[in-house]
Design a protein around this motif. Structure first.
Motif, PDB file in Angstrom:
ATOM      1  N   ARG A  64       0.817  -1.216   0.000  1.00 21.80           N
ATOM      2  CA  ARG A  64       0.000   0.000   0.000  1.00 21.80           C
ATOM      3  C   ARG A  64       0.852   1.269   0.000  1.00 21.80           C
ATOM      4  O   ARG A  64       0.317   2.373  -0.126  1.00 21.80           O
ATOM      5  N   LEU A  65       2.170   1.110   0.131  1.00 21.78           N
ATOM      6  CA  LEU A  65       3.062   2.263   0.020  1.00 21.78           C
ATOM      7  C   LEU A  65       3.303   2.651  -1.437  1.00 21.78           C
ATOM      8  O   LEU A  65       3.925   3.673  -1.720  1.00 21.78           O
ATOM      9  N   VAL A  66       2.825   1.808  -2.373  1.00 23.40           N
ATOM     10  CA  VAL A  66       3.007   2.054  -3.803  1.00 23.40           C
ATOM     11  C   VAL A  66       1.704   2.622  -4.365  1.00 23.40           C
ATOM     12  O   VAL A  66       0.611   2.138  -4.056  1.00 23.40           O
ATOM     13  N   GLY A  67       1.784   3.655  -5.183  1.00 23.69           N
ATOM     14  CA  GLY A  67       0.614   4.281  -5.770  1.00 23.69           C
ATOM     15  C   GLY A  67      -0.146   3.364  -6.708  1.00 23.69           C
ATOM     16  O   GLY A  67       0.413   2.416  -7.276  1.00 23.69           O
ATOM     17  N   ALA A  68      -1.428   3.658  -6.911  1.00 23.67           N
ATOM     18  CA  ALA A  68      -2.295   2.805  -7.732  1.00 23.67           C
ATOM     19  C   ALA A  68      -1.788   2.681  -9.159  1.00 23.67           C
ATOM     20  O   ALA A  68      -1.831   1.602  -9.765  1.00 23.67           O
ATOM     21  N   LYS A  69      -1.297   3.799  -9.742  1.00 21.29           N
ATOM     22  CA  LYS A  69      -0.798   3.769 -11.115  1.00 21.29           C
ATOM     23  C   LYS A  69       0.415   2.856 -11.228  1.00 21.29           C
ATOM     24  O   LYS A  69       0.531   2.054 -12.168  1.00 21.29           O
ATOM     25  N   ASP A  70       1.332   2.963 -10.248  1.00 18.39           N
ATOM     26  CA  ASP A  70       2.528   2.113 -10.259  1.00 18.39           C
ATOM     27  C   ASP A  70       2.178   0.648 -10.031  1.00 18.39           C
ATOM     28  O   ASP A  70       2.810  -0.247 -10.609  1.00 18.39           O
ATOM     29  N   VAL A  71       1.179   0.400  -9.172  1.00 17.27           N
ATOM     30  CA  VAL A  71       0.768  -0.980  -8.895  1.00 17.27           C
ATOM     31  C   VAL A  71       0.293  -1.656 -10.174  1.00 17.27           C
ATOM     32  O   VAL A  71       0.649  -2.815 -10.460  1.00 17.27           O
ATOM     33  N   LYS A  72      -0.514  -0.965 -10.955  1.00 22.90           N
ATOM     34  CA  LYS A  72      -1.022  -1.529 -12.210  1.00 22.90           C
ATOM     35  C   LYS A  72       0.116  -1.877 -13.156  1.00 22.90           C
ATOM     36  O   LYS A  72       0.142  -2.953 -13.770  1.00 22.90           O
ATOM     37  N   GLN A  73       1.092  -0.981 -13.259  1.00 25.22           N
ATOM     38  CA  GLN A  73       2.221  -1.226 -14.160  1.00 25.22           C
ATOM     39  C   GLN A  73       3.079  -2.394 -13.667  1.00 25.22           C
ATOM     40  O   GLN A  73       3.521  -3.229 -14.463  1.00 25.22           O
ATOM     41  N   ILE A  74       3.285  -2.468 -12.334  1.00 24.90           N
ATOM     42  CA  ILE A  74       4.095  -3.562 -11.769  1.00 24.90           C
ATOM     43  C   ILE A  74       3.430  -4.909 -12.043  1.00 24.90           C
ATOM     44  O   ILE A  74       4.096  -5.883 -12.414  1.00 24.90           O
ATOM     45  N   LYS A  75       2.106  -4.983 -11.885  1.00 27.93           N
ATOM     46  CA  LYS A  75       1.399  -6.245 -12.129  1.00 27.93           C
ATOM     47  C   LYS A  75       1.522  -6.674 -13.588  1.00 27.93           C
ATOM     48  O   LYS A  75       1.678  -7.863 -13.889  1.00 27.93           O
ATOM     49  N   GLU A  76       1.485  -5.709 -14.509  1.00 29.72           N
ATOM     50  CA  GLU A  76       1.647  -6.037 -15.928  1.00 29.72           C
ATOM     51  C   GLU A  76       3.050  -6.564 -16.208  1.00 29.72           C
ATOM     52  O   GLU A  76       3.220  -7.532 -16.968  1.00 29.72           O
ATOM     53  N   GLU A  77       4.039  -5.949 -15.594  1.00 28.72           N
ATOM     54  CA  GLU A  77       5.425  -6.376 -15.821  1.00 28.72           C
ATOM     55  C   GLU A  77       5.714  -7.725 -15.173  1.00 28.72           C
ATOM     56  O   GLU A  77       6.551  -8.488 -15.675  1.00 28.72           O
TER      57      GLU A  77
END
Length: 554
Positions: A64-77
């Motif tokens: 939860r320390l990671v922003g929503a936009k970054d979370v989406k990109q991390i899951k894709e990667e």
């Protein structure tokens, strides 16, 4: 590989995880590091990033320390395989997190994960290597390791120059608290002050403001917004504050070497493993550390709370984590294995048979998997007996856990009535008259021997009678069994599923145990009489026998 690494706090479990992750990532597979708290995820992400800096390894954090936009990109990667190592909290267990080629799962502080999370971890780790790290394994995890279900390694050697933490259990004393805080500040260190609930933080902060107004206090707990929590922890890590007032959010894996004094408010409200983990947050350098476990004044504590605190004060040496886990195993009923509040198979069969069954199941699984390369011996089996009575050696009768476990091992090896009587006489001589639970245990051993002689695989007895399952649906003397059923028409019948049903009223536990013993003796005698005849399949139930069973039910 499914291995539990049990090492004391600060003994290098993270180093093992780092090296295993390095090998896996350079082998072309992905690594998932699952931790229980956002603070620990933040720390591990920083540790992995610093260690692998300059290497062709991509590392990401998912919490939860990671922003929503970054979370989406991390899951894709992660799904595309572009991220090699991901460190995260329960967010890694979400349904939309998919790995391209997961090779290693690292679970840090497994004792903090609940049943639902562990079920998701099981799905995640179906075809991957698993490394579980903990300083204080919970009773269930420790039992699995000791039984051979999981492999276990113990790190017993402390780092060089590491000093043991001095622990004091005492009623709350403002003079001692002020002196401890100021002494730590004056020697250039920092203080952890831990309260059991968020609701307690305001009260404790006001006490600190009155007691030591000259120190700088920061507050941290799980309900703070992610950015604020990150800011507070970074500021404390950079020594902008002298004291961190928090809940047990700091319990898991936090590494701040400059913090070497711990004060726990209402220590009686914490569990044994929690207290040990909290104490592990200090003393992570070459400086002597001090832990003060404070208690409310004029308040009577529960016996279990007193026992936990006594263990904490006693086990203040380096490398005591495994020993403490063993005490926790004992205090909490040994994972419900040695207490009469048992459940599942353990309640049904008792500890000595449960251990045998568990060992057999592990051996069978390894054999089927091709580990041992052969079949288990035909005679290496143990009957399962359910009688609904406590079958154990009570803690009140034999207080020492090691002695009790030794007695259980001896009980499992008793083979004759003479050995059983001699063992009972020895117990009376050493510990006094036998409690009812121990008498039941010895009776079960006798029933177990008769079950083996009769080829009975399972006996389930209740208030209305017993159900008997024959091993392989075969009996050495089928003609004698049919005759026995006919002589006891109305009380003994053979069901279509080839199980024997004995209809009786056994509301009293002693009567039930005695009745099961008599039934097994009769079947064992019948089986021995037919030893000279070749084993035959159980005869199909005849209409007459079925009518007899129906009459018995009426």
């Amino acid at each position: 590989m499914d291995r539990l690494i049990c090492g004391d706090v600060g003994f290098g479990k993270t180093e093992i995880a780092l090296r295993a992750a390095f090998i896996t990532a350079f082998g072309g597979a992905q690594v998932a590091v699952v931790v229980p708290t956002t603070l620990l995820a933040r720390q591990h992400f920083r540790s992995f990033s610093e260690r692998f800096a300059g290497l062709p390894v991509r590392i990401a954090q998912l919490s939860r320390l990671v922003g929503a936009k970054d979370v989406k990109q991390i899951k894709e990667e992660i799904a595309d395989g572009r991220i090699d190592i991901v460190v995260g909290t329960h967010a890694l267990l979400a349904k939309d997190v998919r790995f391209a080629h997961l090779g290693l799962l690292v679970v840090d502080e497994e004792q903090h994960f609940g049943v639902s999370q562990k079920e998701k971890l099981k799905q995640l780790k179906a075809d991957v290597h698993v490394l579980t790290l903990t300083a204080t394994p919970i009773p269930r995890t420790l039992q699995l390791a000791l039984s051979g279900v999981r492999e276990m390694s113990i790190i017993a050697t402390p780092p060089i120059d590491r000093l043991a933490v001095r622990t004091f259990v005492m009623p709350y004393d403002p003079v001692v608290i002020r002196e401890a805080v100021l002494r730590e500040r004056d020697r250039g260190g920092q203080v952890f002050y831990v309260a059991p609930r968020i609701a307690d933080l305001d009260e404790v902060r006001e006490l600190l403001r009155q007691l030591v107004p000259e120190i700088r206090v920061a507050v941290a707990h799980g309900r703070l917004p992610p950015t604020e929590l990150e800011t507070v922890m970074n500021a404390f890590d950079e020594r902008a504050y002298d004291l961190l007032l928090s809940t047990n959010i700091i319990e898991s894996g936090l590494d701040i070497p400059s913090a070497n004094t711990l004060i726990v408010h209402r220590a009686d409200m914490f569990g044994l493993a929690q207290l040990y983990q909290l104490r592990g947050r200090i003393g992570r350098s070459k400086v002597r550390a001090y832990a003060y476990l404070t208690l409310p004044e004029k308040k009577k504590l529960l016996p279990t709370a007193l026992r936990r605190l006594d263990v904490m004060q006693t086990l203040d040496t380096l490398g005591a984590g495994f020993q403490l886990a063993s005490h926790d195993l004992d205090i909490r009923g040994a994972g419900n294995l040695l207490g009469d509040e048992q459940s599942g198979h353990i309640r049904e069969v008792g500890i000595e048979l449960y251990q045998n069954m568990l060992e057999e199941a592990v051996a069978a699984a390894r054999t089927q998997g091709g580990v041992d390369g052969g079949e288990a011996p035909a005679e290496d089996w143990s009957p399962q007996i359910t009688v609904g009575t406590p079958v154990l050696i009570p803690e009140a009768y034999v207080a020492d856990l090691g002695v009790r476990l030794g007695l259980y091992r001896r009980v499992a090896q008793l083979t004759s009535a003479r050995e059983r009587d001699a063992f009972g006489a020895e117990l009376i001589d050493r510990f006094g008259p036998l409690p009812g639970e121990v008498e039941n245990l010895l009776q079960i051993i006798a029933i177990k021997r008769d079950c083996r002689d009769a080829g009975v695989e399972r006996v389930e007895a209740g208030p209305k009678g017993a159900v008997v399952t024959l091993r392989g649906n075969r009996f050495d003397n089928p003609a004698g069994l049919v005759e026995l059923i006919q002589r006891n028409a109305g009380t003994l019948k053979l069901r279509p599923d080839q199980r024997l049903v004995y209809l009786r009223n056994w509301d009293d536990e002693k009567t039930r145990l005695k009745g099961v013993a008599g039934l097994m003796q009769a079947l064992a005698k019948l089986a021995r009489a037919g030893d000279n005849a070749p084993p035959a399949a159980m005869p199909a139930p005849t209409p007459e026998l079925m009518k007899s069973g129906a009459a018995g039910r009426r």
